[in-house]
Design a protein around this motif. Structure first.
Motif, PDB file in Angstrom:
ATOM      1  N   CYS A  75       0.819  -1.205   0.000  1.00 12.70           N
ATOM      2  CA  CYS A  75       0.000   0.000   0.000  1.00 12.70           C
ATOM      3  C   CYS A  75       0.858   1.262   0.000  1.00 12.70           C
ATOM      4  O   CYS A  75       0.598   2.195  -0.764  1.00 12.70           O
ATOM      5  CB  CYS A  75      -0.931  -0.007   1.215  1.00 12.70           C
ATOM      6  SG  CYS A  75      -2.201   1.272   1.163  1.00 12.70           S
ATOM      7  N   CYS A 125     -11.728   4.314  -5.359  1.00 11.72           N
ATOM      8  CA  CYS A 125     -12.068   4.602  -3.963  1.00 11.72           C
ATOM      9  C   CYS A 125     -11.027   5.513  -3.333  1.00 11.72           C
ATOM     10  O   CYS A 125     -11.371   6.511  -2.687  1.00 11.72           O
ATOM     11  CB  CYS A 125     -12.194   3.306  -3.163  1.00 11.72           C
ATOM     12  SG  CYS A 125     -12.518   3.577  -1.404  1.00 11.72           S
ATOM     13  N   ALA A 126      -9.749   5.199  -3.520  1.00  3.72           N
ATOM     14  CA  ALA A 126      -8.692   6.018  -2.927  1.00  3.72           C
ATOM     15  C   ALA A 126      -8.713   7.435  -3.503  1.00  3.72           C
ATOM     16  O   ALA A 126      -8.634   8.427  -2.761  1.00  3.72           O
ATOM     17  CB  ALA A 126      -7.331   5.369  -3.162  1.00  3.72           C
ATOM     18  N   GLN A 151     -12.942   7.690   6.698  1.00  4.61           N
ATOM     19  CA  GLN A 151     -13.302   6.318   7.065  1.00  4.61           C
ATOM     20  C   GLN A 151     -14.661   5.939   6.503  1.00  4.61           C
ATOM     21  O   GLN A 151     -14.822   4.870   5.889  1.00  4.61           O
ATOM     22  CB  GLN A 151     -13.327   6.201   8.589  1.00  4.61           C
ATOM     23  CG  GLN A 151     -13.927   4.906   9.118  1.00  4.61           C
ATOM     24  CD  GLN A 151     -14.013   4.927  10.638  1.00  4.61           C
ATOM     25  OE1 GLN A 151     -13.029   4.715  11.312  1.00  4.61           O
ATOM     26  NE2 GLN A 151     -15.191   5.213  11.181  1.00  4.61           N
ATOM     27  N   ILE A 154     -14.661   5.450   2.673  1.00  2.65           N
ATOM     28  CA  ILE A 154     -14.000   4.194   2.275  1.00  2.65           C
ATOM     29  C   ILE A 154     -14.889   2.986   2.598  1.00  2.65           C
ATOM     30  O   ILE A 154     -15.051   2.083   1.777  1.00  2.65           O
ATOM     31  CB  ILE A 154     -12.622   4.087   2.956  1.00  2.65           C
ATOM     32  CG1 ILE A 154     -11.683   5.174   2.420  1.00  2.65           C
ATOM     33  CG2 ILE A 154     -12.012   2.695   2.758  1.00  2.65           C
ATOM     34  CD1 ILE A 154     -10.409   5.371   3.230  1.00  2.65           C
ATOM     35  N   PHE A 159     -14.677  -0.993   1.114  1.00  2.57           N
ATOM     36  CA  PHE A 159     -13.274  -1.237   1.435  1.00  2.57           C
ATOM     37  C   PHE A 159     -12.986  -0.791   2.869  1.00  2.57           C
ATOM     38  O   PHE A 159     -13.881  -0.355   3.585  1.00  2.57           O
ATOM     39  CB  PHE A 159     -12.377  -0.503   0.438  1.00  2.57           C
ATOM     40  CG  PHE A 159     -12.557  -0.956  -0.985  1.00  2.57           C
ATOM     41  CD1 PHE A 159     -12.107  -2.197  -1.400  1.00  2.57           C
ATOM     42  CD2 PHE A 159     -13.191  -0.140  -1.920  1.00  2.57           C
ATOM     43  CE1 PHE A 159     -12.272  -2.630  -2.706  1.00  2.57           C
ATOM     44  CE2 PHE A 159     -13.371  -0.557  -3.231  1.00  2.57           C
ATOM     45  CZ  PHE A 159     -12.915  -1.807  -3.630  1.00  2.57           C
ATOM     46  N   PRO A 161      -9.851   1.237   5.512  1.00  8.03           N
ATOM     47  CA  PRO A 161      -8.595   1.995   5.528  1.00  8.03           C
ATOM     48  C   PRO A 161      -7.452   1.208   6.165  1.00  8.03           C
ATOM     49  O   PRO A 161      -7.670   0.430   7.097  1.00  8.03           O
ATOM     50  CB  PRO A 161      -8.944   3.235   6.367  1.00  8.03           C
ATOM     51  CG  PRO A 161     -10.077   2.798   7.247  1.00  8.03           C
ATOM     52  CD  PRO A 161     -10.820   1.746   6.501  1.00  8.03           C
ATOM     53  N   ASN A 182      -6.796   7.893   8.358  1.00  6.57           N
ATOM     54  CA  ASN A 182      -7.962   7.747   7.475  1.00  6.57           C
ATOM     55  C   ASN A 182      -9.101   7.013   8.177  1.00  6.57           C
ATOM     56  O   ASN A 182      -9.956   6.419   7.529  1.00  6.57           O
ATOM     57  CB  ASN A 182      -7.543   7.005   6.210  1.00  6.57           C
ATOM     58  CG  ASN A 182      -6.507   7.775   5.427  1.00  6.57           C
ATOM     59  OD1 ASN A 182      -6.763   8.886   4.980  1.00  6.57           O
ATOM     60  ND2 ASN A 182      -5.315   7.203   5.288  1.00  6.57           N
ATOM     61  N   PRO A 206      -5.558   8.975   1.529  1.00  8.34           N
ATOM     62  CA  PRO A 206      -6.301   7.730   1.733  1.00  8.34           C
ATOM     63  C   PRO A 206      -5.491   6.513   1.297  1.00  8.34           C
ATOM     64  O   PRO A 206      -4.934   6.484   0.203  1.00  8.34           O
ATOM     65  CB  PRO A 206      -7.539   7.903   0.848  1.00  8.34           C
ATOM     66  CG  PRO A 206      -7.674   9.379   0.674  1.00  8.34           C
ATOM     67  CD  PRO A 206      -6.286   9.928   0.690  1.00  8.34           C
ATOM     68  N   VAL A 208      -6.121   2.490   1.022  1.00 12.00           N
ATOM     69  CA  VAL A 208      -7.322   1.667   0.967  1.00 12.00           C
ATOM     70  C   VAL A 208      -6.973   0.188   0.793  1.00 12.00           C
ATOM     71  O   VAL A 208      -6.226  -0.190  -0.117  1.00 12.00           O
ATOM     72  CB  VAL A 208      -8.244   2.143  -0.176  1.00 12.00           C
ATOM     73  CG1 VAL A 208      -9.501   1.297  -0.238  1.00 12.00           C
ATOM     74  CG2 VAL A 208      -8.607   3.618   0.015  1.00 12.00           C
ATOM     75  N   THR A 232      -4.009  -3.162  -2.906  1.00  6.84           N
ATOM     76  CA  THR A 232      -4.347  -1.952  -2.162  1.00  6.84           C
ATOM     77  C   THR A 232      -4.171  -0.740  -3.077  1.00  6.84           C
ATOM     78  O   THR A 232      -3.635  -0.854  -4.181  1.00  6.84           O
ATOM     79  CB  THR A 232      -3.401  -1.787  -0.961  1.00  6.84           C
ATOM     80  OG1 THR A 232      -2.055  -1.717  -1.442  1.00  6.84           O
ATOM     81  CG2 THR A 232      -3.523  -2.942   0.021  1.00  6.84           C
ATOM     82  N   HIS A 234      -3.578   3.874  -3.022  1.00  2.00           N
ATOM     83  CA  HIS A 234      -3.123   5.039  -2.234  1.00  2.00           C
ATOM     84  C   HIS A 234      -3.138   6.273  -3.134  1.00  2.00           C
ATOM     85  O   HIS A 234      -2.651   6.232  -4.265  1.00  2.00           O
ATOM     86  CB  HIS A 234      -1.699   4.745  -1.739  1.00  2.00           C
ATOM     87  CG  HIS A 234      -1.026   5.876  -1.041  1.00  2.00           C
ATOM     88  ND1 HIS A 234       0.331   6.133  -1.186  1.00  2.00           N
ATOM     89  CD2 HIS A 234      -1.476   6.823  -0.187  1.00  2.00           C
ATOM     90  CE1 HIS A 234       0.671   7.175  -0.442  1.00  2.00           C
ATOM     91  NE2 HIS A 234      -0.407   7.615   0.169  1.00  2.00           N
TER      92      HIS A 234
END
Length: 252
Positions: A75, A125-126, A151, A154, A159, A161, A182, A206, A208, A232, A234
């Protein structure tokens, strides 16, 4: 104590961060299947030096690379090595610069060729969590409220953090107060602790994971991955609080 930066200091931070953004753009355009992580780090170092800055991660806390190259399940803090990129990988590139005594720092996770739909969702998402945070930041907001908002964003995407790591203040040092996880630690009141003020400069990033946010390290203290062993993502920007809102410094 969280330092407040003067306008001229913010401009110096902007210049350092613009080189970060240019480096990330350069990497996104030029990274190809078959390149090694070391080769990518060297490309980034040469580009940063050509802009009159230094790669600030090189030697920082004993880190060996010019940038962090976090591949697939890694990550953050991925160490450049001889691993070759292949089609379908995802690669986090985290870039730091030092220019005229001020630091820059930002990151992206990049698809290598065609990637899976799950990995595309993970990267989105990130990235989306980062821009959601930027949109909602206001002067007077508690940093813990920001952590809680990250948080919840995510989690709502399905997902989790990465734990034990955080965003951070930045200026004449690469890392300073505040710490910006996060997630909100259990039992902590979001409306407690320091508030966001004009003149603050900090990085939101973030990190994730898919199922388990517990970190494991695959290379000593570096190469932080998720306990679940899955891929993951980032994303990171450096932000200044100007006029009560977050302004992105790490864009070209």
């Amino acid at each position: 104590m969280i330092q407040l930066k003067k306008p001229q200091e913010i401009e110096k931070l902007r210049k350092a961060n613009q080189i970060v953004a240019q480096t990330l753009d350069f990497l996104e355009e030029n990274i190809k299947v078959g390149m090694s992580l070391k080769q990518i780090s060297q490309m980034a170092e040469e580009f940063i030096l050509s802009k009159g800055a230094k790669p600030s991660f090189k030697g920082l806390y004993g880190f060996s690379g010019a940038i962090c190259t976090s591949l697939n399940q890694i990550c953050i803090h991925g160490t450049p090595n001889d691993t070759l990129l292949k089609e379908g990988d995802i690669l986090g590139v985290d870039v730091g610069t030092l220019l005229d005594g001020y630091y820059g720092d930002a990151a992206r996770t990049l698809p290598i060729g065609q990637i899976s739909s799950k990995d595309a969702e993970l990267i989105a998402c990130a990235k989306d969590a980062l821009y959601h945070a930027i949109d909602i930041i206001r002067e007077g907001m508690h940093f813990k409220e920001l952590s809680y908002a990250l948080q919840e964003f995510i989690l709502q995407r399905g997902f989790v953090p990465l734990r034990d790591y955080c965003g951070h203040g930045i200026g004449k040092t690469p890392h300073s107060e505040p710490e910006i996880p996060n997630y909100l630690r259990a039992g902590v009141n979001a409306k407690s602790g320091p508030k966001i003020k004009n003149g603050m400069v900090f990085c939101v990033e973030p990190m994730v994971c898919q199922k388990d946010g517990t970190p494991v390290h695959l290379n000593g203290k570096w190469d932080a991955a998720s306990k679940d062993g899955l891929n993951t993502a980032h994303y990171e920007h450096c932000l200044a609080i100007v006029g009560g809102r977050a302004e992105i410094l790490s864009q070209s």
